[in-house]
Design an enzyme around this catalytic site. Structure first.
Site, PDB file in Angstrom:
ATOM      1  N   CYS A   2       6.494  -1.276   4.973  1.00 45.37           N
ATOM      2  CA  CYS A   2       7.420  -0.223   4.568  1.00 45.37           C
ATOM      3  C   CYS A   2       8.374  -0.735   3.494  1.00 45.37           C
ATOM      4  O   CYS A   2       8.672  -1.922   3.405  1.00 45.37           O
ATOM      5  CB  CYS A   2       8.235   0.263   5.760  1.00 45.37           C
ATOM      6  SG  CYS A   2       7.233   0.842   7.136  1.00 45.37           S
ATOM      7  N   ARG A  27       3.973  -2.183  -2.239  1.00 41.87           N
ATOM      8  CA  ARG A  27       3.901  -2.638  -0.858  1.00 41.87           C
ATOM      9  C   ARG A  27       2.887  -1.832  -0.033  1.00 41.87           C
ATOM     10  O   ARG A  27       2.460  -2.265   1.022  1.00 41.87           O
ATOM     11  CB  ARG A  27       5.283  -2.533  -0.194  1.00 41.87           C
ATOM     12  CG  ARG A  27       6.328  -3.420  -0.835  1.00 41.87           C
ATOM     13  CD  ARG A  27       7.700  -3.193  -0.228  1.00 41.87           C
ATOM     14  NE  ARG A  27       7.759  -3.610   1.150  1.00 41.87           N
ATOM     15  CZ  ARG A  27       7.980  -4.859   1.558  1.00 41.87           C
ATOM     16  NH1 ARG A  27       8.140  -5.818   0.664  1.00 41.87           N
ATOM     17  NH2 ARG A  27       8.036  -5.160   2.827  1.00 41.87           N
ATOM     18  N   TRP A  75       4.782   2.791   6.095  1.00 44.99           N
ATOM     19  CA  TRP A  75       3.418   2.365   6.430  1.00 44.99           C
ATOM     20  C   TRP A  75       3.274   2.637   7.913  1.00 44.99           C
ATOM     21  O   TRP A  75       3.847   1.946   8.738  1.00 44.99           O
ATOM     22  CB  TRP A  75       3.247   0.886   6.098  1.00 44.99           C
ATOM     23  CG  TRP A  75       1.887   0.321   6.368  1.00 44.99           C
ATOM     24  CD1 TRP A  75       1.348  -0.013   7.570  1.00 44.99           C
ATOM     25  CD2 TRP A  75       0.885  -0.011   5.405  1.00 44.99           C
ATOM     26  NE1 TRP A  75       0.096  -0.529   7.419  1.00 44.99           N
ATOM     27  CE2 TRP A  75      -0.218  -0.539   6.106  1.00 44.99           C
ATOM     28  CE3 TRP A  75       0.815   0.086   4.013  1.00 44.99           C
ATOM     29  CZ2 TRP A  75      -1.382  -0.971   5.462  1.00 44.99           C
ATOM     30  CZ3 TRP A  75      -0.340  -0.355   3.383  1.00 44.99           C
ATOM     31  CH2 TRP A  75      -1.412  -0.867   4.106  1.00 44.99           C
ATOM     32  N   ASN A 101      11.837  -0.833   8.936  1.00 43.99           N
ATOM     33  CA  ASN A 101      10.557  -1.493   8.671  1.00 43.99           C
ATOM     34  C   ASN A 101      10.292  -2.417   9.843  1.00 43.99           C
ATOM     35  O   ASN A 101      11.115  -3.263  10.177  1.00 43.99           O
ATOM     36  CB  ASN A 101      10.642  -2.300   7.368  1.00 43.99           C
ATOM     37  CG  ASN A 101       9.350  -3.013   7.033  1.00 43.99           C
ATOM     38  OD1 ASN A 101       8.329  -2.826   7.690  1.00 43.99           O
ATOM     39  ND2 ASN A 101       9.379  -3.838   6.013  1.00 43.99           N
ATOM     40  N   GLY A 102       9.142  -2.252  10.521  1.00 46.22           N
ATOM     41  CA  GLY A 102       8.824  -3.121  11.653  1.00 46.22           C
ATOM     42  C   GLY A 102       8.303  -2.334  12.835  1.00 46.22           C
ATOM     43  O   GLY A 102       7.932  -1.165  12.720  1.00 46.22           O
ATOM     44  N   GLU A 488     -17.335 -17.765   2.549  1.00 42.58           N
ATOM     45  CA  GLU A 488     -16.088 -17.182   2.059  1.00 42.58           C
ATOM     46  C   GLU A 488     -15.409 -18.097   1.046  1.00 42.58           C
ATOM     47  O   GLU A 488     -14.882 -17.644   0.030  1.00 42.58           O
ATOM     48  CB  GLU A 488     -15.151 -16.879   3.232  1.00 42.58           C
ATOM     49  CG  GLU A 488     -13.766 -16.387   2.852  1.00 42.58           C
ATOM     50  CD  GLU A 488     -13.751 -15.074   2.102  1.00 42.58           C
ATOM     51  OE1 GLU A 488     -12.693 -14.732   1.540  1.00 42.58           O
ATOM     52  OE2 GLU A 488     -14.799 -14.383   2.052  1.00 42.58           O
ATOM     53  N   LYS A 492     -14.560 -17.079  -2.862  1.00 42.19           N
ATOM     54  CA  LYS A 492     -13.231 -17.140  -3.456  1.00 42.19           C
ATOM     55  C   LYS A 492     -13.275 -17.886  -4.792  1.00 42.19           C
ATOM     56  O   LYS A 492     -12.657 -17.465  -5.771  1.00 42.19           O
ATOM     57  CB  LYS A 492     -12.245 -17.857  -2.511  1.00 42.19           C
ATOM     58  CG  LYS A 492     -11.778 -17.027  -1.348  1.00 42.19           C
ATOM     59  CD  LYS A 492     -10.799 -15.976  -1.727  1.00 42.19           C
ATOM     60  CE  LYS A 492     -11.201 -14.579  -1.491  1.00 42.19           C
ATOM     61  NZ  LYS A 492     -12.311 -14.068  -0.874  1.00 42.19           N
ATOM     62  N   GLU A 495     -15.014 -15.701  -7.412  1.00 46.57           N
ATOM     63  CA  GLU A 495     -14.244 -14.520  -7.786  1.00 46.57           C
ATOM     64  C   GLU A 495     -13.157 -14.817  -8.804  1.00 46.57           C
ATOM     65  O   GLU A 495     -12.963 -14.061  -9.755  1.00 46.57           O
ATOM     66  CB  GLU A 495     -13.583 -13.911  -6.545  1.00 46.57           C
ATOM     67  CG  GLU A 495     -14.504 -13.126  -5.643  1.00 46.57           C
ATOM     68  CD  GLU A 495     -13.763 -12.548  -4.461  1.00 46.57           C
ATOM     69  OE1 GLU A 495     -13.958 -11.353  -4.180  1.00 46.57           O
ATOM     70  OE2 GLU A 495     -12.979 -13.268  -3.808  1.00 46.57           O
ATOM     71  N   HIS A 511     -33.143 -28.215   2.787  1.00 42.79           N
ATOM     72  CA  HIS A 511     -34.235 -27.289   2.527  1.00 42.79           C
ATOM     73  C   HIS A 511     -34.126 -26.661   1.134  1.00 42.79           C
ATOM     74  O   HIS A 511     -34.523 -25.516   0.928  1.00 42.79           O
ATOM     75  CB  HIS A 511     -34.271 -26.192   3.597  1.00 42.79           C
ATOM     76  CG  HIS A 511     -34.598 -26.705   4.961  1.00 42.79           C
ATOM     77  ND1 HIS A 511     -35.875 -27.013   5.367  1.00 42.79           N
ATOM     78  CD2 HIS A 511     -33.789 -27.002   6.011  1.00 42.79           C
ATOM     79  CE1 HIS A 511     -35.853 -27.467   6.609  1.00 42.79           C
ATOM     80  NE2 HIS A 511     -34.595 -27.464   7.031  1.00 42.79           N
ATOM     81  N   LYS A 610      -9.946  -3.964  -6.416  1.00 47.60           N
ATOM     82  CA  LYS A 610      -9.474  -4.262  -5.062  1.00 47.60           C
ATOM     83  C   LYS A 610     -10.257  -3.479  -4.013  1.00 47.60           C
ATOM     84  O   LYS A 610     -10.623  -4.003  -2.974  1.00 47.60           O
ATOM     85  CB  LYS A 610      -7.979  -3.930  -4.952  1.00 47.60           C
ATOM     86  CG  LYS A 610      -7.368  -4.304  -3.606  1.00 47.60           C
ATOM     87  CD  LYS A 610      -7.450  -5.804  -3.376  1.00 47.60           C
ATOM     88  CE  LYS A 610      -6.999  -6.195  -1.999  1.00 47.60           C
ATOM     89  NZ  LYS A 610      -7.358  -7.591  -1.692  1.00 47.60           N
TER      90      LYS A 610
END
Length: 615
Positions: A2, A27, A75, A101-102, A488, A492, A495, A511, A610
């Site tokens: 938030c 945000r 949010w 916020n929270g 992963e 990264k 990317e 192999h 994104k």
């Protein structure tokens, strides 16, 4: 998550607040609202949607006069995104206004008690409960607003950044913080309140950042009064001179959003299991699972569909679910799943994993599975997103907005959610003892602190990055739970640095990929002391004999791999199934530093978006 903006002073509050909310749009949010005091009454406008929607609504429906006001971008956590659940919220008397916020974890019990005392609630939010608790304390204790806020916050459990004002005393705003950020801008007989400094940077360079468990009374004509919430001890504000430009401030002082988000992972993981993991009580509470428990327990198999980083999180989950819950799991690229003719029945559970909740291929896979009668469960980060709406049930990661295109905290928070699910189902099915269950819960609760320790390897990783920044190729190896982490890590690096990299199960090296290894080839090996350690040591010896350069991620105190590797990065000890939450951190940092050193656009890599909302 938030965004909070507040103003009290000699200027018109409305344009400052609206512009501040626009500055905080990065945000991520689903609704917005504003409250202004015009000298006699509070004028409130709020709406589901964007700040621009709020601006249009407010300018056509309320008086915009006033030198005191607060604004908010929400949010959603408690209650769906809509006009009623949007902030700000009134107290029952209409005197108090709050933005928050929270998460207030014990809001239900407080709400029940307040209801008994005659309070009514119009929204589904925990925030409306909090503002009425403050009002009840103020009334029954006969105290001023600041004291009422302090007493009330000592009764709540959770995280918060709040700003509250009372129309009966319109020369002050009370703010408080625990967990969520809050800054106070100090001007000439005016104050600004915000989640970060971006909303007020053009008005003042002086700011105070509240520490956890601190509250402040911001009053016109007086200095900021700072107190500790727990014991009322006086705190002395540290006024900082802001040196950063607006773009940097939006990154929270980090050079890039990606680095900021890497460092947010301890808090992101904590926010993901907050209110769900009750380790001291031996409870995992997940409404989306609890309400459909039979579907999971009686499932013939679980199918996980995802793309990119989320697919790697699904691969980790395959190990976790099969190990802890003893349910067969298949992990599918959503893009492939949708274009073949998969065998799906009403005995299957499909878990769709996506950071944005808008991934087109994953949405198509969901629709296909529903047509075949499967139960569909969503794991995503964005409240109200398409996947959240299309699935039968689900769980939000609550990682907060992830702005960097290369996903970091989404990966670790997705693994956290999926681990909670596997533990809950394994416990329900009786697959492990009560003591083992408590051991898992206790260790998962410790993970944020251990991720913080893993982040302390950053200076060492920067040195390693400088050695290998000009490499053309890179190999990542892992076994068991950490094979997906190797994938992963390679993703990264590809990317954001544009270095060709591949991830493999360590045993597969001989192999084929072993043909690539020479003195120019850096090989990153995940070699923790849990699971297949001796086998990985053998793989490292094979690399070393071919003059490959070895960067090893090891458990602290390791001796055997340390003797063989050219570079060693240590992570704290943990359970084998939780190691991916730690081993991925140094790999994220390595990719980041190599990309920066190569002059790449870290936050917006070429050709990438994104959220992939098209095929």
């Amino acid at each position: 998550m938030c965004g909070i903006v507040g103003y009290i002073g000699h200027r018109d509050a409305y344009p400052i607040i609206v512009k501040g909310l626009q500055r905080l749009e990065y945000r991520g949010y689903d609704s917005a609202g504003i409250a202004l005091y015009d000298g006699s009454s509070i004028n409130l406008s709020k709406t589901k949607g964007k700040v621009e929607d709020l601006k249009n609504k407010a300018e056509n429906s309320i008086s915009l006069i006033g030198n005191l006001g607060v604004g908010h971008t929400r949010w959603a956590t408690h209650g769906v995104p809509n006009d009623v659940n949007s902030h700000p919220h009134y107290s029952n008397s209409g005197d108090l206004v709050i933005i928050h916020n929270g998460i207030i974890e014990n809001y239900e019990s407080i709400k029940k008690e307040l209801t008994k005392r005659g309070y009514t609630f119009t929204s589904d939010t925990d925030t409306e409960v909090l503002v009425n608790l403050i009002e009840e304390v103020k009334k029954t204790e006969g105290v001023k607003l600041g004291q009422a806020v302090q007493i009330a916050l000592n009764q709540v459990v959770g995280a918060y950044a709040i700003a509250v004002f009372d129309k009966q005393k319109p020369d002050e705003i009370v703010v408080a913080k625990l967990g969520s950020p809050l800054a106070i801008g100090i001007g000439e007989n005016e104050f600004f309140i915000a989640s970060d400094a971006s909303p007020f940077i053009e008005f003042t360079n002086n700011a105070v950042y509240l520490e956890d468990q601190e509250m402040a009374i911001v009053r016109l004509g007086k200095e900021i009064k700072l107190r500790k919430i727990k014991d009322d001890a006086i705190a002395y504000p540290k006024i900082l001179e802001l040196q950063l430009n607006l773009e940097q401030i939006e990154k929270g002082g980090y050079d890039h959003f990606m680095l900021k988000e890497i460092y947010e992972q301890p808090h992101a993981i904590l926010d993901t299991y907050r209110g769900r993991l009750l380790a001291d009580q031996g409870i995992i509470r997940m409404a989306g699972i609890d309400q459909h428990l039979e579907k999971f327990v009686n499932a013939d198999r679980i199918i996980i569909v995802a793309c990119g980083t989320s697919w790697h999180a699904g691969l980790v989950a395959e190990y976790i679910f099969e190990d802890l819950a003893r349910i067969p799991v298949e992990v599918e690229y959503a893009s492939e799943f949708r274009y073949r003719n998969p065998v799906i029945t009403d005995k299957d559970v499909l878990i769709a994993v996506s950071q944005s909740g808008e991934t087109a291929d994953t949405l198509a896979a969901i629709k296909l599975a529903k047509e075949k009668g499967a139960f569909v469960f969503g794991v995503c980060n964005v409240v109200g997103s398409s996947i959240a709406r299309e699935t039968d049930a689900g769980a939000y990661t609550h990682a907060g907005p992830e702005i960097g295109v290369a996903s970091t905290k989404a990966f670790t928070t997705q693994i956290t959610i999926l681990t909670l699910m596997a533990l809950k189902l394994g416990k329900e099915k009786g697959e492990f003892s009560e003591s083992k269950f408590h051991e898992y819960l206790a260790e998962l609760e410790n993970i944020p602190a251990k991720v913080q320790i893993a982040l302390e390897s950053n200076p060492l990783i920067e040195i390693i990055a400088d050695v290998y920044k000009d490499s053309s190729n890179c190999l990542y190896l892992g076994r068991g739970y950490n094979f997906p982490v190797a994938l992963e890590g390679a993703l990264k690096l590809k990317e954001i640095s544009y270095i060709h990299a591949e991830g493999y199960p360590a045993a597969e090296m001989k192999h084929g990929p072993i043909a690539l290894i020479d003195e120019q080839m850096p090989v990153i090996v995940i070699a923790t002391n849990k699971g297949h350690y001796e086998k990985v040591v053998s793989n490292i010896q094979e690399i070393k004999s071919r003059k490959g350069m070895i960067i090893a991620i090891v458990t602290e105190g390791d001796e055997q791999v340390t003797e063989l590797a050219d570079h060693v990065v240590e992570i704290p000890e943990t359970l084998e199934s939780l190691t991916p939450l730690l081993t991925t951190v140094p790999l994220q940092l390595l990719s980041y530093h190599i990309a920066v050193m190569r002059g790449c656009n870290v936050d917006q890599p070429r050709n990438l978006a994104k959220s992939v909302t098209v095929e």
